[in-house]
Design a protein around this motif. Structure first.
Motif, mmCIF file in Angstrom:
data_model
loop_
_atom_site.group_PDB
_atom_site.id
_atom_site.type_symbol
_atom_site.label_atom_id
_atom_site.label_comp_id
_atom_site.label_asym_id
_atom_site.label_seq_id
_atom_site.Cartn_x
_atom_site.Cartn_y
_atom_site.Cartn_z
ATOM 1 N N HIS A 3 -5.638 -0.224 -8.308
ATOM 2 C CA HIS A 3 -5.122 -0.767 -7.056
ATOM 3 C C HIS A 3 -5.983 -1.903 -6.508
ATOM 4 O O HIS A 3 -5.469 -2.894 -6.006
ATOM 5 C CB HIS A 3 -5.024 0.379 -6.049
ATOM 6 N N PRO A 6 -7.167 -6.594 -8.249
ATOM 7 C CA PRO A 6 -6.874 -7.996 -7.921
ATOM 8 C C PRO A 6 -7.756 -8.565 -6.820
ATOM 9 O O PRO A 6 -7.832 -9.769 -6.653
ATOM 10 C CB PRO A 6 -5.416 -7.963 -7.457
ATOM 11 N N TYR A 7 -8.436 -7.708 -6.065
ATOM 12 C CA TYR A 7 -9.235 -8.157 -4.928
ATOM 13 C C TYR A 7 -10.720 -8.244 -5.245
ATOM 14 O O TYR A 7 -11.499 -8.640 -4.406
ATOM 15 C CB TYR A 7 -8.999 -7.227 -3.734
ATOM 16 N N ARG A 52 -4.703 -6.559 1.409
ATOM 17 C CA ARG A 52 -4.027 -5.870 0.312
ATOM 18 C C ARG A 52 -2.674 -5.331 0.780
ATOM 19 O O ARG A 52 -1.657 -5.501 0.111
ATOM 20 C CB ARG A 52 -4.902 -4.730 -0.206
ATOM 21 N N GLU A 55 -0.244 -8.355 1.408
ATOM 22 C CA GLU A 55 0.226 -8.966 0.163
ATOM 23 C C GLU A 55 1.137 -8.026 -0.622
ATOM 24 O O GLU A 55 2.117 -8.471 -1.216
ATOM 25 C CB GLU A 55 -0.955 -9.415 -0.685
ATOM 26 N N GLN A 56 0.827 -6.753 -0.612
ATOM 27 C CA GLN A 56 1.685 -5.821 -1.336
ATOM 28 C C GLN A 56 3.038 -5.672 -0.654
ATOM 29 O O GLN A 56 4.057 -5.521 -1.327
ATOM 30 C CB GLN A 56 0.969 -4.489 -1.527
ATOM 31 N N ALA A 59 4.850 -8.785 -1.750
ATOM 32 C CA ALA A 59 5.243 -8.668 -3.158
ATOM 33 C C ALA A 59 6.420 -7.704 -3.310
ATOM 34 O O ALA A 59 7.342 -7.951 -4.106
ATOM 35 C CB ALA A 59 4.056 -8.209 -4.003
ATOM 36 N N ARG A 112 -4.507 -13.566 -9.723
ATOM 37 C CA ARG A 112 -4.516 -12.405 -8.825
ATOM 38 C C ARG A 112 -3.117 -12.116 -8.310
ATOM 39 O O ARG A 112 -2.664 -10.973 -8.306
ATOM 40 C CB ARG A 112 -5.473 -12.653 -7.653
ATOM 41 N N TYR A 113 -2.406 -13.145 -7.892
ATOM 42 C CA TYR A 113 -1.055 -12.931 -7.369
ATOM 43 C C TYR A 113 -0.093 -12.470 -8.452
ATOM 44 O O TYR A 113 0.776 -11.639 -8.191
ATOM 45 C CB TYR A 113 -0.538 -14.191 -6.666
ATOM 46 N N THR A 115 -0.892 -10.620 -10.860
ATOM 47 C CA THR A 115 -1.237 -9.224 -11.087
ATOM 48 C C THR A 115 -0.507 -8.327 -10.094
ATOM 49 O O THR A 115 -0.098 -7.219 -10.430
ATOM 50 C CB THR A 115 -2.763 -9.029 -10.965
ATOM 51 N N LEU A 116 -0.328 -8.826 -8.875
ATOM 52 C CA LEU A 116 0.383 -8.038 -7.861
ATOM 53 C C LEU A 116 1.860 -7.890 -8.225
ATOM 54 O O LEU A 116 2.438 -6.822 -8.054
ATOM 55 C CB LEU A 116 0.240 -8.680 -6.484
#
Length: 137
Positions: A3, A6-7, A52, A55-56, A59, A112-113, A115-116
């Motif tokens: 989880h 990505p950060y 997080r 962004e989630q 997404a 990173r994005y 990956t989300l």
């Protein structure tokens, strides 16, 4: 992927990102980034957790098929804008926020994005710019 993966690494690479920004936008950028707020470890953990979640949520909206220009995203993108505003040393105007979207083409951000959620690296900047245009109108 875990989880939090990505950060990881962004605070450790801060100097590299600042140098990249100065190289892209010129020497005046150095002054702007030097005034960024310094967070304690605890503040950084809280800010990262909030980002997080934001962004989630964005997404997830993308994965549901919501187009990045949709007004139904306004509350989510506004939340992202508020988060960015707290992290910046100067006001985060609509132009500045739309400009931030332009730097998300940096390979680390794009990776990173993606990956989300696949496609998120393109979707998020489009959503940010669309929201900023609506606010400025």
């Amino acid at each position: 992927m875990k989880h939090a993966e990505p950060y990881k690494g962004f605070s450790e690479k801060q100097t590299e990102y600042e140098d990249w920004l100065v190289g892209r936008y010129g020497e005046p950028m150095r002054k702007a980034v030097s005034h960024a707020p310094k967070l304690s470890d605890e503040q950084s953990k809280v800010a990262t957790a909030e980002l997080r979640d934001i962004e989630q949520s964005l997404a997830s909206a993308m994965e549901k098929g919501i187009v990045p220009e949709a007004r139904e995203l306004d509350m989510l993108v506004e939340r992202h804008h508020r988060w960015v505003s707290r992290m910046w040393p100067q006001p985060c105007t609509m132009d500045a926020y739309a400009g931030l979207a332009d730097i998300y083409d940096h390979p680390d951000f794009a990776r990173r994005y993606e990956t989300l959620a696949p496609g998120f690296a393109r979707w998020l900047p489009t959503a940010m710019k669309a929201w900023a245009r609506r606010q400025a109108a």
